[in-house]
Scaffold this motif. Sequence first.
Motif, PDB file in Angstrom:
ATOM      1  N   ILE A   1      64.283   5.392  33.590  1.00  0.00           N
ATOM      2  CA  ILE A   1      65.737   5.575  33.608  1.00  0.00           C
ATOM      3  C   ILE A   1      66.276   5.695  32.179  1.00  0.00           C
ATOM      4  O   ILE A   1      67.075   6.594  31.866  1.00  0.00           O
ATOM      5  N   ALA A   2      65.786   4.776  31.293  1.00  0.00           N
ATOM      6  CA  ALA A   2      66.250   4.798  29.909  1.00  0.00           C
ATOM      7  C   ALA A   2      65.857   6.113  29.243  1.00  0.00           C
ATOM      8  O   ALA A   2      66.601   6.645  28.406  1.00  0.00           O
ATOM      9  N   GLY A   3      64.683   6.622  29.627  1.00  0.00           N
ATOM     10  CA  GLY A   3      64.199   7.874  29.053  1.00  0.00           C
ATOM     11  C   GLY A   3      65.158   9.023  29.327  1.00  0.00           C
ATOM     12  O   GLY A   3      65.358   9.908  28.483  1.00  0.00           O
ATOM     13  N   VAL A   4      65.798   8.991  30.522  1.00  0.00           N
ATOM     14  CA  VAL A   4      66.749  10.029  30.878  1.00  0.00           C
ATOM     15  C   VAL A   4      67.912  10.035  29.887  1.00  0.00           C
ATOM     16  O   VAL A   4      68.449  11.077  29.530  1.00  0.00           O
ATOM     17  N   PHE A   5      68.278   8.802  29.442  1.00  0.00           N
ATOM     18  CA  PHE A   5      69.383   8.704  28.503  1.00  0.00           C
ATOM     19  C   PHE A   5      68.926   8.790  27.043  1.00  0.00           C
ATOM     20  O   PHE A   5      69.676   8.441  26.126  1.00  0.00           O
TER      21      PHE A   5
ATOM     22  N   SER B   1      58.286   0.130  34.190  1.00  0.00           N
ATOM     23  CA  SER B   1      58.136   1.587  34.169  1.00  0.00           C
ATOM     24  C   SER B   1      59.365   2.275  34.763  1.00  0.00           C
ATOM     25  O   SER B   1      59.772   3.328  34.291  1.00  0.00           O
ATOM     26  N   VAL B   2      59.976   1.640  35.786  1.00  0.00           N
ATOM     27  CA  VAL B   2      61.178   2.236  36.370  1.00  0.00           C
ATOM     28  C   VAL B   2      62.317   2.240  35.334  1.00  0.00           C
ATOM     29  O   VAL B   2      62.957   3.269  35.110  1.00  0.00           O
TER      30      VAL B   2
ATOM     31  N   TYR C   1      66.535   7.066  25.507  1.00  0.00           N
ATOM     32  CA  TYR C   1      66.101   5.838  24.855  1.00  0.00           C
ATOM     33  C   TYR C   1      64.621   5.667  25.137  1.00  0.00           C
ATOM     34  O   TYR C   1      64.211   5.601  26.291  1.00  0.00           O
ATOM     35  N   ASP C   2      63.772   5.661  24.112  1.00  0.00           N
ATOM     36  CA  ASP C   2      62.353   5.624  24.433  1.00  0.00           C
ATOM     37  C   ASP C   2      61.593   4.469  23.786  1.00  0.00           C
ATOM     38  O   ASP C   2      60.405   4.559  23.520  1.00  0.00           O
ATOM     39  N   GLU C   3      62.265   3.362  23.528  1.00  0.00           N
ATOM     40  CA  GLU C   3      61.544   2.173  23.062  1.00  0.00           C
ATOM     41  C   GLU C   3      61.004   1.426  24.269  1.00  0.00           C
ATOM     42  O   GLU C   3      61.430   1.655  25.390  1.00  0.00           O
ATOM     43  N   TYR C   4      60.105   0.474  23.975  1.00  0.00           N
ATOM     44  CA  TYR C   4      59.518  -0.279  25.072  1.00  0.00           C
ATOM     45  C   TYR C   4      60.517  -1.297  25.619  1.00  0.00           C
ATOM     46  O   TYR C   4      61.164  -2.011  24.854  1.00  0.00           O
ATOM     47  N   ILE C   5      60.660  -1.316  26.946  1.00  0.00           N
ATOM     48  CA  ILE C   5      61.552  -2.293  27.569  1.00  0.00           C
ATOM     49  C   ILE C   5      60.681  -3.303  28.306  1.00  0.00           C
ATOM     50  O   ILE C   5      59.792  -2.935  29.072  1.00  0.00           O
ATOM     51  N   GLU C   6      60.940  -4.583  28.050  1.00  0.00           N
ATOM     52  CA  GLU C   6      60.138  -5.586  28.743  1.00  0.00           C
ATOM     53  C   GLU C   6      61.002  -6.323  29.757  1.00  0.00           C
ATOM     54  O   GLU C   6      62.112  -6.755  29.454  1.00  0.00           O
TER      55      GLU C   6
END
Lengths: 229, 236
Positions: free
Chosen positions: A81-85, A76-77, A87-92
């Motif tokens: 962070i990726a969302g700020v840039f 989730s962290v 990028y909204d795919e799922y990161i595992e």
Amino acid sequence: MIDLHGFGDQLLQGAVVTLELALSSLFVGLILGLLGASAKLSSFKVLRWIAHGYTTIIRGIPELLTVLIIYFGATSVLMAIAGVFGYDEYIEVGAFAAGVTALGLTFGAYATEVFRGALQSIPKGQHEAAIALGMGPIRKFYRIILPQVWRIALPGLGNLFLVLLKDTALVSVVGLDDIMRKANIAVSSTKEAFLFYLVAAFMYLALTIISMVFVSYMEKRASRGLIRG
Amino acid sequence: MDFSVVVEYFPRLLEGAWVSLQLVIVSIVLGGVFALPIALARISPVAWIRAVPFAYIFFFRGTPLLVQIFLVYYGASQFDVVRESFLWPILREPFWCAIIAFTLNTSAYTAEIFRGAIQAIPQGEVEACKVLGMTKAQMYRRILLPRAFGIVLPAYGNEIILMLKGSALASTITILDLTGMARTIIARTYTPMEIFLAAGAIYLLISIVIIAIFRQIELRQNRYLGTLSIKVPDKG
């Protein structure tokens, strides 16, 4: 000979993963420990507070919980962070990465105290002599302080490594293919729980013995310039 | 993050914390009882009496607690002898399996702490006891053990904290201790960070209380020394 029902090489593969995890976490933990100790001895109040908070929290909560928090929290962290840039795919976050982070943080917190004690035991004259020779802070640290700190800190760090080696088993809970999980897999297909957990236990014992031999070799090496009375 | 879920499930977390405390208290007490004879055997002048506790301590300190728990909980039930014996009602219960594993584990560590403390007592005091004509039992009961108790305290406090943290492993064999309860709540609410952080805070609080209690006992036990600083190397 004990019949391992063909799970022998599986367990050995697990041992390799366990070792990789332990050594990677050791590397992360040593760096965090040195940074933490420097922060604790720093003249900046904020740095001292951060280091103090870090060691208190990590040393006060169970290692298993640290592993779980990092494993579930990192996703989730990182996604935040990726969302700020944008990028909204799922990161595992994989079990290995989470394990290195969690165990590295744990090792680092305890190593901070070990390094702090060692740093404080270097006589002030050593610092002054290095400065008098015209060394800058970085060169002074590498050439004069670190080799001496290393010698004093080694026994403590050796103990911590043995604890770390055993803590790697916890990462199997979040799905790392280490000794423990390979043993679980073997148990679920053969139903011979006692046998496989005992074999796993002896594999950890073997790793412990090897580490102890290695640490005592390193201790001898680190104090080779020292005359013993 | 939404911490209202923590407020809602806080009573459940406290229930879990109580289970954790029970695990720690029972295994620390039993572990302490077993540790003393193990420590005394470990410093015996007879080689084969020393060898047994050495192997025991080496095994339990050299292998992960998780393996030990699984050995007791899953391992013991592999044997028909165990399943048909009078011990089965105990070994069937995850709670008692955890107690057995924790007790075996902590007694190995505690025995080493006791041994260190007994050996840290100056030889002159042992000689003084002998000069006074005490028997070995009297010497241990009157002088060595009370002295060792004072020396042992800081390291023993560490051991209890380590046991508290180790007790989280009980959650892996379906026990609803603090960690187990947190995982159960998360399975329902899917708010891992909030609940795990709350559980972490409760563990932290319990540790702080244990540390404070030990500082008080230490002050009392070692007050005859006039100083507070007896250094016992802790196990890192």
